[in-house]
Motif scaffolding. Sequence first.
Motif, PDB file in Angstrom:
ATOM      1  N   LEU A  14       3.961 -14.094   8.695  1.00  0.00           N
ATOM      2  CA  LEU A  14       2.670 -13.945   9.357  1.00  0.00           C
ATOM      3  C   LEU A  14       1.624 -13.597   8.300  1.00  0.00           C
ATOM      4  O   LEU A  14       1.786 -12.628   7.552  1.00  0.00           O
ATOM      5  CB  LEU A  14       2.727 -12.847  10.413  1.00  0.00           C
ATOM      6  N   PRO A  15       0.543 -14.362   8.212  1.00  0.00           N
ATOM      7  CA  PRO A  15      -0.466 -14.085   7.182  1.00  0.00           C
ATOM      8  C   PRO A  15      -1.223 -12.794   7.493  1.00  0.00           C
ATOM      9  O   PRO A  15      -1.125 -12.246   8.593  1.00  0.00           O
ATOM     10  CB  PRO A  15      -1.388 -15.305   7.255  1.00  0.00           C
ATOM     11  N   PRO A  16      -2.009 -12.297   6.563  1.00  0.00           N
ATOM     12  CA  PRO A  16      -2.711 -11.014   6.757  1.00  0.00           C
ATOM     13  C   PRO A  16      -3.918 -11.146   7.688  1.00  0.00           C
ATOM     14  O   PRO A  16      -5.068 -11.039   7.259  1.00  0.00           O
ATOM     15  CB  PRO A  16      -3.127 -10.640   5.335  1.00  0.00           C
ATOM     16  N   MET A  70      13.105 -21.545   9.092  1.00  0.00           N
ATOM     17  CA  MET A  70      12.567 -22.245   7.925  1.00  0.00           C
ATOM     18  C   MET A  70      11.442 -21.452   7.289  1.00  0.00           C
ATOM     19  O   MET A  70      11.375 -21.307   6.066  1.00  0.00           O
ATOM     20  CB  MET A  70      12.059 -23.629   8.346  1.00  0.00           C
ATOM     21  N   GLY A  71      10.550 -20.902   8.113  1.00  0.00           N
ATOM     22  CA  GLY A  71       9.428 -20.127   7.592  1.00  0.00           C
ATOM     23  C   GLY A  71       9.880 -18.899   6.841  1.00  0.00           C
ATOM     24  O   GLY A  71       9.342 -18.565   5.772  1.00  0.00           O
ATOM     25  N   LEU A  72      10.885 -18.195   7.383  1.00  0.00           N
ATOM     26  CA  LEU A  72      11.380 -16.980   6.738  1.00  0.00           C
ATOM     27  C   LEU A  72      12.035 -17.282   5.389  1.00  0.00           C
ATOM     28  O   LEU A  72      11.946 -16.489   4.444  1.00  0.00           O
ATOM     29  CB  LEU A  72      12.371 -16.261   7.664  1.00  0.00           C
ATOM     30  N   LYS A  73      12.697 -18.429   5.291  1.00  0.00           N
ATOM     31  CA  LYS A  73      13.326 -18.804   4.018  1.00  0.00           C
ATOM     32  C   LYS A  73      12.282 -19.266   2.994  1.00  0.00           C
ATOM     33  O   LYS A  73      12.348 -18.922   1.808  1.00  0.00           O
ATOM     34  CB  LYS A  73      14.365 -19.905   4.248  1.00  0.00           C
ATOM     35  N   LEU A  74      11.299 -20.024   3.476  1.00  0.00           N
ATOM     36  CA  LEU A  74      10.299 -20.565   2.552  1.00  0.00           C
ATOM     37  C   LEU A  74       9.363 -19.487   2.024  1.00  0.00           C
ATOM     38  O   LEU A  74       8.904 -19.568   0.873  1.00  0.00           O
ATOM     39  CB  LEU A  74       9.497 -21.670   3.251  1.00  0.00           C
ATOM     40  N   ILE A  80       1.184 -25.200  14.828  1.00  0.00           N
ATOM     41  CA  ILE A  80       0.829 -26.580  15.188  1.00  0.00           C
ATOM     42  C   ILE A  80       2.072 -27.403  15.537  1.00  0.00           C
ATOM     43  O   ILE A  80       2.149 -28.011  16.614  1.00  0.00           O
ATOM     44  CB  ILE A  80       0.052 -27.244  14.034  1.00  0.00           C
ATOM     45  N   ILE A  81       3.052 -27.405  14.627  1.00  0.00           N
ATOM     46  CA  ILE A  81       4.266 -28.181  14.885  1.00  0.00           C
ATOM     47  C   ILE A  81       5.031 -27.582  16.061  1.00  0.00           C
ATOM     48  O   ILE A  81       5.556 -28.307  16.920  1.00  0.00           O
ATOM     49  CB  ILE A  81       5.156 -28.232  13.632  1.00  0.00           C
ATOM     50  N   GLY A  82       5.072 -26.256  16.121  1.00  0.00           N
ATOM     51  CA  GLY A  82       5.762 -25.587  17.218  1.00  0.00           C
ATOM     52  C   GLY A  82       5.171 -25.940  18.570  1.00  0.00           C
ATOM     53  O   GLY A  82       5.904 -26.200  19.532  1.00  0.00           O
ATOM     54  N   TRP A 132      -0.231 -18.621   5.019  1.00  0.00           N
ATOM     55  CA  TRP A 132      -1.157 -19.337   5.891  1.00  0.00           C
ATOM     56  C   TRP A 132      -0.655 -20.752   6.178  1.00  0.00           C
ATOM     57  O   TRP A 132      -0.760 -21.239   7.315  1.00  0.00           O
ATOM     58  CB  TRP A 132      -2.548 -19.391   5.270  1.00  0.00           C
ATOM     59  N   VAL A 133      -0.107 -21.411   5.154  1.00  0.00           N
ATOM     60  CA  VAL A 133       0.421 -22.762   5.343  1.00  0.00           C
ATOM     61  C   VAL A 133       1.632 -22.731   6.268  1.00  0.00           C
ATOM     62  O   VAL A 133       1.753 -23.544   7.202  1.00  0.00           O
ATOM     63  CB  VAL A 133       0.806 -23.385   3.987  1.00  0.00           C
ATOM     64  N   LEU A 134       2.521 -21.770   6.042  1.00  0.00           N
ATOM     65  CA  LEU A 134       3.730 -21.672   6.864  1.00  0.00           C
ATOM     66  C   LEU A 134       3.382 -21.342   8.314  1.00  0.00           C
ATOM     67  O   LEU A 134       3.933 -21.943   9.247  1.00  0.00           O
ATOM     68  CB  LEU A 134       4.664 -20.606   6.289  1.00  0.00           C
ATOM     69  N   TRP A 135       2.479 -20.385   8.502  1.00  0.00           N
ATOM     70  CA  TRP A 135       2.131 -19.980   9.872  1.00  0.00           C
ATOM     71  C   TRP A 135       1.384 -21.087  10.609  1.00  0.00           C
ATOM     72  O   TRP A 135       1.638 -21.341  11.794  1.00  0.00           O
ATOM     73  CB  TRP A 135       1.303 -18.694   9.842  1.00  0.00           C
ATOM     74  N   SER A 136       0.473 -21.746   9.919  1.00  0.00           N
ATOM     75  CA  SER A 136      -0.259 -22.858  10.533  1.00  0.00           C
ATOM     76  C   SER A 136       0.703 -23.962  10.969  1.00  0.00           C
ATOM     77  O   SER A 136       0.578 -24.509  12.077  1.00  0.00           O
ATOM     78  CB  SER A 136      -1.292 -23.426   9.556  1.00  0.00           C
ATOM     79  N   GLY A 137       1.669 -24.273  10.116  1.00  0.00           N
ATOM     80  CA  GLY A 137       2.665 -25.274  10.472  1.00  0.00           C
ATOM     81  C   GLY A 137       3.519 -24.827  11.645  1.00  0.00           C
ATOM     82  O   GLY A 137       3.848 -25.623  12.532  1.00  0.00           O
TER      83      GLY A 137
END
Length: 364
Positions: free
Chosen positions: A53-55, A301-305, A321-323, A313-318
């Motif tokens: 989760l971004p700040p 995937m997000g937790l590993k990346l 949106i994808i979710g 921000w890139v991970l959370w946005s994905g």
Amino acid sequence: MSSQNEKTYAESGGAFVASIQGLRGIAALTVLICHFRDMPKGGMPDVPGAGFLPPIWPWLQAVLNSGGHGVELFFMISGFLIPASLVRHASIGKFIYDRVLRIMPLFVILHLTLFLVGPFVGYKFFRGLDLPGYVEIFIANLFFLQNALGLPIAQQNAWTLTYEWAFYIWFALTFCAVIQLKNWWLAAPMMVVAVICLLHFPIAAFFGIGMLFSATNIRIPASGPLGLAAGLICFAAMYAALDLFHPFVSLVPGFLLFGMVLAPGSGVSGILKAQPLQYLGKISYSFYLVHPFMLFPLQMMGLKLVERGYDRWVLWSGFVIIGTMLVLIASAMSYELIEVRFRRLIDSTFRSALFGKRAERSPA
């Protein structure tokens, strides 16, 4: 909570209430939004900087997290619809049959999926779980007894179905005592049970709001832009009060909001009749139960990346949106394949055997 033939019905004449359908969509959507904040934290909601989760601002995190109170909206809707459903059925057996047909097919399919796949992906409590523990948690969750037995909740959102089933059974027994047997002495223990449950599980009081509107003609016709503004304020106040105060405090804005939702021509009911919300309300049960399953792989995937240095921000946005796209696709498929076609197959197989060939299928 609440198939293609099953719609949202009012207490008078079984008329479809589009605003209730839209409210279901809002309830399911806010729960999804809550998980957009919760799941990226990786099970550590109170640890700053945990997960991907971004700040974002703390107040925004709090707003996103409050979305989980969509369950109280579902409780109000059930409280409004279930009394009318039982009256229309005029039979506790047929009523319970249709409740089982409504809830269990999708729930059981997801339950079996979770317990088949969970051990292989290391999902939560499956890590290090022995066979007796596996069987115990499987059976307890299948019959919604996990809370009473102090066992882990398997499906992330299915804990609310324990409340739903408790309400169905309580109301059916009360209905039998008061309406069918006309014996208030038999109903007295049920009133005591209701008070005890409200003291221990205060959010169950939201069923009472729905029941009140089902039994009366009370409506709050706040029309126009001011009415819409009043509804939005009550919506925000209800969610905020559930976070900041005792749930009983939130009953006041909840009552006002629901009165506006039911009033024809109110500002709130007009917005809730929008086609996207109508469709979301139609698939809301699948949407509610399926979305944690669709978000879980993205969460992993997000937790590993994020551990490999990828931007939050890139991970959370994905993730968002994808979710959202995956959830909508999976929910639509689940609705059509399980809630409509599979339920129809089950119904055609069992209804006539249980109630005779002339048994009519109830709309709710």
